[in-house]
Each structure stands twice: as structure tokens, then as C-alpha cells.
Motif scaffolding. Structure first.
Motif, PDB file in Angstrom:
ATOM      1  N   PRO A  17      -9.345  26.521  -0.375  1.00 23.95           N
ATOM      2  CA  PRO A  17      -8.968  27.656   0.612  1.00 23.95           C
ATOM      3  C   PRO A  17     -11.043  27.057   1.573  1.00 23.95           C
ATOM      4  N   ILE A  18      -9.978  27.239   2.876  1.00 22.70           N
ATOM      5  CA  ILE A  18     -11.899  27.126   3.929  1.00 22.70           C
ATOM      6  C   ILE A  18     -12.468  28.192   4.219  1.00 22.70           C
ATOM      7  N   ALA A  19     -11.492  29.548   4.826  1.00 22.27           N
ATOM      8  CA  ALA A  19     -11.628  30.715   4.645  1.00 22.27           C
ATOM      9  C   ALA A  19     -11.071  31.805   3.859  1.00 22.27           C
ATOM     10  N   GLU A  20     -11.673  31.843   3.067  1.00 21.49           N
ATOM     11  CA  GLU A  20     -10.363  32.838   1.676  1.00 21.49           C
ATOM     12  C   GLU A  20     -10.103  33.650   2.883  1.00 21.49           C
ATOM     13  N   ASP A  21      -8.622  34.324   1.922  1.00 23.54           N
ATOM     14  CA  ASP A  21      -7.925  34.612   2.333  1.00 23.54           C
ATOM     15  C   ASP A  21      -7.360  34.793   3.864  1.00 23.54           C
ATOM     16  N   VAL A  22      -8.014  33.472   4.845  1.00 26.57           N
ATOM     17  CA  VAL A  22      -6.942  33.069   5.974  1.00 26.57           C
ATOM     18  C   VAL A  22      -6.244  31.784   5.824  1.00 26.57           C
ATOM     19  N   PHE A  23      -7.125  30.300   5.709  1.00 22.48           N
ATOM     20  CA  PHE A  23      -6.985  29.909   5.867  1.00 22.48           C
ATOM     21  C   PHE A  23      -7.202  28.748   4.914  1.00 22.48           C
ATOM     22  N   GLY A  24      -6.649  27.415   3.844  1.00 24.40           N
ATOM     23  CA  GLY A  24      -6.767  26.197   3.613  1.00 24.40           C
ATOM     24  C   GLY A  24      -5.544  25.702   3.605  1.00 24.40           C
ATOM     25  N   ILE A  25      -5.880  24.823   2.587  1.00 25.07           N
ATOM     26  CA  ILE A  25      -5.312  23.037   2.455  1.00 25.07           C
ATOM     27  C   ILE A  25      -5.160  23.097   1.479  1.00 25.07           C
ATOM     28  N   ARG A  26      -3.864  21.951   0.984  1.00 32.20           N
ATOM     29  CA  ARG A  26      -3.538  21.032  -0.109  1.00 32.20           C
ATOM     30  C   ARG A  26      -3.264  20.076  -0.183  1.00 32.20           C
ATOM     31  N   LEU A  27      -4.174  18.753  -0.368  1.00 28.67           N
ATOM     32  CA  LEU A  27      -3.620  17.837  -0.704  1.00 28.67           C
ATOM     33  C   LEU A  27      -3.334  17.686  -1.652  1.00 28.67           C
ATOM     34  N   SER A  28      -2.215  16.326  -1.121  1.00 27.51           N
ATOM     35  CA  SER A  28      -1.835  15.444  -2.601  1.00 27.51           C
ATOM     36  C   SER A  28      -1.286  14.513  -2.779  1.00 27.51           C
ATOM     37  N   TYR A  29      -1.308  13.364  -3.679  1.00 27.52           N
ATOM     38  CA  TYR A  29      -1.812  12.226  -2.952  1.00 27.52           C
ATOM     39  C   TYR A  29      -1.448  11.255  -4.591  1.00 27.52           C
ATOM     40  N   LEU A  30       0.417  10.512  -4.848  1.00 25.09           N
ATOM     41  CA  LEU A  30       0.765   9.753  -5.922  1.00 25.09           C
ATOM     42  C   LEU A  30       0.436   8.641  -5.430  1.00 25.09           C
ATOM     43  N   ARG A  31       0.470   7.077  -6.355  1.00 25.59           N
ATOM     44  CA  ARG A  31       0.504   6.321  -6.677  1.00 25.59           C
ATOM     45  C   ARG A  31       1.821   5.486  -7.521  1.00 25.59           C
ATOM     46  N   GLU A  32       2.146   5.138  -7.599  1.00 21.59           N
ATOM     47  CA  GLU A  32       3.350   4.669  -8.778  1.00 21.59           C
ATOM     48  C   GLU A  32       3.686   2.748  -8.451  1.00 21.59           C
ATOM     49  N   ASP A  33       3.754   2.292  -9.404  1.00 22.72           N
ATOM     50  CA  ASP A  33       3.425   1.158  -9.554  1.00 22.72           C
ATOM     51  C   ASP A  33       4.608   0.769 -10.249  1.00 22.72           C
ATOM     52  N   ASP A  34       6.049  -0.333 -10.480  1.00 20.62           N
ATOM     53  CA  ASP A  34       6.884  -0.225 -11.513  1.00 20.62           C
ATOM     54  C   ASP A  34       6.865  -1.590 -11.984  1.00 20.62           C
ATOM     55  N   PRO A  35       6.492  -2.263 -12.629  1.00 23.78           N
ATOM     56  CA  PRO A  35       6.367  -3.616 -12.430  1.00 23.78           C
ATOM     57  C   PRO A  35       7.763  -4.382 -12.662  1.00 23.78           C
ATOM     58  N   GLY A  36       8.855  -3.447 -12.925  1.00 21.59           N
ATOM     59  CA  GLY A  36      10.178  -4.655 -12.710  1.00 21.59           C
ATOM     60  C   GLY A  36      10.731  -5.055 -14.314  1.00 21.59           C
ATOM     61  N   HIS A  37      11.862  -5.773 -14.278  1.00 19.13           N
ATOM     62  CA  HIS A  37      11.941  -6.372 -14.883  1.00 19.13           C
ATOM     63  C   HIS A  37      13.120  -7.388 -14.600  1.00 19.13           C
ATOM     64  N   GLY A  38      14.003  -8.132 -15.363  1.00 19.62           N
ATOM     65  CA  GLY A  38      15.126  -9.129 -14.417  1.00 19.62           C
ATOM     66  C   GLY A  38      14.630 -10.175 -14.339  1.00 19.62           C
ATOM     67  N   THR A  39      15.531 -11.105 -14.195  1.00 18.90           N
ATOM     68  CA  THR A  39      15.306 -12.802 -13.776  1.00 18.90           C
ATOM     69  C   THR A  39      16.493 -12.988 -12.564  1.00 18.90           C
ATOM     70  N   VAL A  40      15.602 -14.351 -11.607  1.00 15.49           N
ATOM     71  CA  VAL A  40      16.293 -14.912 -10.914  1.00 15.49           C
ATOM     72  C   VAL A  40      17.268 -16.663 -11.591  1.00 15.49           C
ATOM     73  N   VAL A  41      18.315 -16.479 -11.657  1.00 15.86           N
ATOM     74  CA  VAL A  41      18.705 -18.056 -11.580  1.00 15.86           C
ATOM     75  C   VAL A  41      17.522 -18.481 -10.921  1.00 15.86           C
ATOM     76  N   GLY A  42      17.440 -19.735 -12.177  1.00 16.52           N
ATOM     77  CA  GLY A  42      16.902 -20.841 -11.056  1.00 16.52           C
ATOM     78  C   GLY A  42      16.081 -20.947 -10.859  1.00 16.52           C
ATOM     79  N   ARG A  43      14.675 -19.787 -10.677  1.00 18.34           N
ATOM     80  CA  ARG A  43      13.668 -18.995 -10.354  1.00 18.34           C
ATOM     81  C   ARG A  43      12.720 -18.453 -11.185  1.00 18.34           C
ATOM     82  N   PRO A  44      12.738 -19.472 -12.088  1.00 20.39           N
ATOM     83  CA  PRO A  44      11.639 -18.838 -13.180  1.00 20.39           C
ATOM     84  C   PRO A  44      10.044 -18.490 -12.684  1.00 20.39           C
ATOM     85  N   ASP A  45       9.747 -19.067 -11.087  1.00 23.28           N
ATOM     86  CA  ASP A  45       8.878 -18.539 -10.504  1.00 23.28           C
ATOM     87  C   ASP A  45       8.112 -17.157 -10.320  1.00 23.28           C
TER      88      ASP A  45
END
Length: 339
Positions: free
Chosen positions: A200-228
Motif C-alpha cells: 500500500p503506497i498511500a493507505e486507502d488511496v493507492f497500492g500495487i501488487r506484484l507477482s512473479y512465477l518461474r516454471e521449469d519442466d524438465p520434459g520427457h520422451g526420446t527422439v528416434v536416432g538422436r540420443p544426444d
């Protein structure tokens, strides 16, 4: 395949959360008293039990459970609703009672309306909802259609209304989330890290709300002929939301919201699946001239950024409340340069 999820939620919320109250009687027997769920689906505060049409409301106490991460998990709670979609950024769409998929595939607008804080989210390039996580959502209201008279012509099959937590003009607060995930037989570890800060920057008058989220999915599956290529379905997403609220007077308030979803991902599995039996996902490499020119090493890397900016102003006229809102969705070329 086994998923292991460890979630640590440390909450100090700037807004009250509906919960469960336990009352003790003289015999030491616990009586469970559930708080009433209030919805704004009819544009005014009502108990969910008094709304005269089919609605399901999922409150924050449910959305914060470790089993819920994004809107796909929420849709699974709704009878008659089916989710569809691909790998990010083309996020989950919803159909109600068989309406919602065929229309999208044919290139038309979705008959299911998506709203965030009562402002319609419309992206003409891909008629799907914003790639929102359940993190810092106050409530989700899912209304089966037709809802054309209440929520516009794009809600003939129903509406999905996502309400984010508002700015608290009186209390400083924060909330954090940390999670780790692992997929058996595949290398790499995924994680989720997020935080919310209410000021609350100015009580009962002005304020901000900031949110941040980092999502990292390692994945799964294989590619035929590409073990790398160890994790062909690896993906990550950064989500930023900034809300600013101004209580100009007792009768006028203004809210500004800026949201950004920045997704990096590899290939889209539905375009290359060879076999998925036995618990393993095997895929082909890209072999088209366009893809080999863009990705000579055969390792696909995409970056997709979506921004959404809204402005809402409310005026109390005494005998009625007038609300004016506008929103703008910017979806750049998935593989082109970012602005």
C-alpha cells in the motif's frame, strides 16, 4: 513413469482467504462450519447457492493445494467440461457439453468465453485462454452456457472467469511458492519458484501488487536416432503480473493490470509422435526443409511471449454502478524476433 512433487507453501496474504472453522461443543466433538462462497458472476455479490444457473466456484483454499498448478488441473474438477490443447504456449482450451473444440479447429472464435477479473481475454490468433497458473488466483468461476446475454456472444457454450487477488490498500503482505518435480527414467529436475508482494503506497488511496512465477519442466520422451537430445519436451515459463489500484474517491476507483507470459519450449509432441506404448514417448526429428534451415542441428528451440494490458474504472452513481474496461492482447510471431 512416476512424478514426484514436493511443494512448500509459505503464505502471508494481504487479502483474507475463505477457510474452514472448527467449533468445539461441550462433548469435545468438532463441528465443521464452511464459509459461504460469494461469486460475482451476475455482476453483483451473491452466494453461489443463490445463482440461478449452473456454476461451479473453486476458491483460493483449493487452488493453493499442491495438486493444482494451472487451469488444466482446475478443469478436471468440473463435470461436463473437457480440456484440450498442446504443449505451451498454445494452452489448454475448454469445451462444455461437447461445444468448444470443433469450432476452434475450424478457425472460428471459441464459443467458450475467457475472462480475467471480468475483462474478456480475446486473442484472435489462437482462441484459447491465457496461460495462467493458479498461483495468486483468488477464485475461479466456471459457468455453463449459453451465457450470451450475460457474458457476450462468445460465451454461447459457457464462460471461465478467473479472478486474481486484489490490491490491499491497508496491509503489506507477501506470499511465496517453491516446488520441485522429477520424472523417473529421465534426466533433469523441474522446479517452480514464485512470489507475491503487496504494497500500500498511500493507505486507502493507492497500492500495487506484484507477482512473479518461474516454471521449469524438465520434459520427457526420446527422439528416434538422436540420443544426444535428452529432454526434447523441456519447457519453461516466466509469468509477471503487476496490478495498480487507485481509490480516487469514495465513488471512483481505477485498476491497471499488466501481465506477461514468456515461454520457451522445444518441439510440439502431437506433430511427431511415433509411439507412446509401454509408458515411453518416442518422437521423430523434424525433416522438413523449413525446419532444417531454421534449426540445422535438429534441436528445436522456440520462444513465445504474450502480454496483456487492461484498464478498468468503476463509478458509483448512487442508484447504480458504472464500469468501463478495456484490454489489449499482444501475441508476437512464435518464432520471430521479439519487440
Amino acid at each position: 513413469m512416476r512424478n514426484t512433487l514436493i511443494s512448500i507453501l509459505v503464505c502471508c496474504l494481504a487479502t483474507p482467504i475463505p477457510g474452514v472453522a472448527l467449533a468445539q461443543d461441550g462433548d469435545d466433538d468438532a463441528e465443521v462450519v464452511l464459509d459461504e462462497i460469494i461469486v460475482l458472476t451476475t455482476r453483483r455479490e451473491e452466494s453461489v447457492m443463490d445463482v440461478p444457473f449452473s456454476i461451479q466456484a473453486i476458491p483460493e483454499t483449493v487452488l493453493e493445494l499442491p495438486t493444482f498448478n494451472d487451469m488444466a488441473d482446475v478443469v478436471n474438477l468440473v463435470p461436463g467440461a473437457t480440456g484440450y490443447g498442446q504443449k505451451p504456449p498454445f494452452h489448454l482450451g475448454v469445451q462444455f457439453r461437447g461445444s468448444g473444440i470443433i469450432q476452434n479447429i475450424s478457425g472460428g472464435l471459441s464459443p467458450v468465453g475467457y475472462y480475467v477479473d471480468d475483462i474478456p481475454y480475446v486473442d484472435i490468433s489462437t482462441p484459447t485462454p491465457p496461460p495462467m497458473s493458479t498461483f495468486d488466483l483468488q477464485q475461479v468461476e466456471i459457468v455453463r452456457g449459453p451465457q450470451g446475454t450475460s457474458w457476450g456472444q462468445d460465451s454461447s457454450a459457457g464462460s471461465v472467469i478467473m479472478r486474481t487477488n486484489p490490491v490491499d490498500l491497508q496491509n503489506f503482505g507477501y506470499k511465496t511458492r517453491v516446488a520441485v518435480s522429477d520424472v523417473m527414467h529421465y534426466s533433469g529436475t523441474g522446479f517452480t519458484v514464485g512470489g507475491v508482494l503487496n504494497m500500500p503506497i498511500a493507505e486507502d488511496v493507492f497500492g500495487i501488487r506484484l507477482s512473479y512465477l518461474r516454471e521449469d519442466d524438465p520434459g520427457h520422451g526420446t527422439v528416434v536416432g538422436r540420443p544426444d537430445i535428452e529432454n526434447p519436451l523441456e519447457s519453461s515459463r516466466d509469468t509477471i503480473r503487476l496490478k495498480a489500484f487507485w481509490q480516487a474517491s469514495d465513488k471512483i476507483d481505477v485498476e491497471f493490470t499488466y501481465s506477461l507470459w514468456d515461454t520457451e519450449y522445444g518441439i510440439t509432441p502431437s506433430t511427431q509422435i511415433v509411439d507412446s506404448t509401454g509408458g515411453w514417448l518416442r518422437m521423430n526429428t523434424f525433416a522438413t526443409p523449413i525446419m532444417t534451415t531454421k534449426f540445422p542441428d535438429g534441436i528445436v528451440k522456440n520462444s513465445y511471449e504474450i502480454t496483456w494490458t487492461t484498464l478498468r474504472a468503476s463509478f458509483d452513481l448512487g442508484f447504480a454502478e458504472l464500469t468501463s474496461s478495456t484490454g489489449f492482447v499482444d501475441t508476437p510471431n512464435p518464432n520471430g524476433p521479439k519487440p
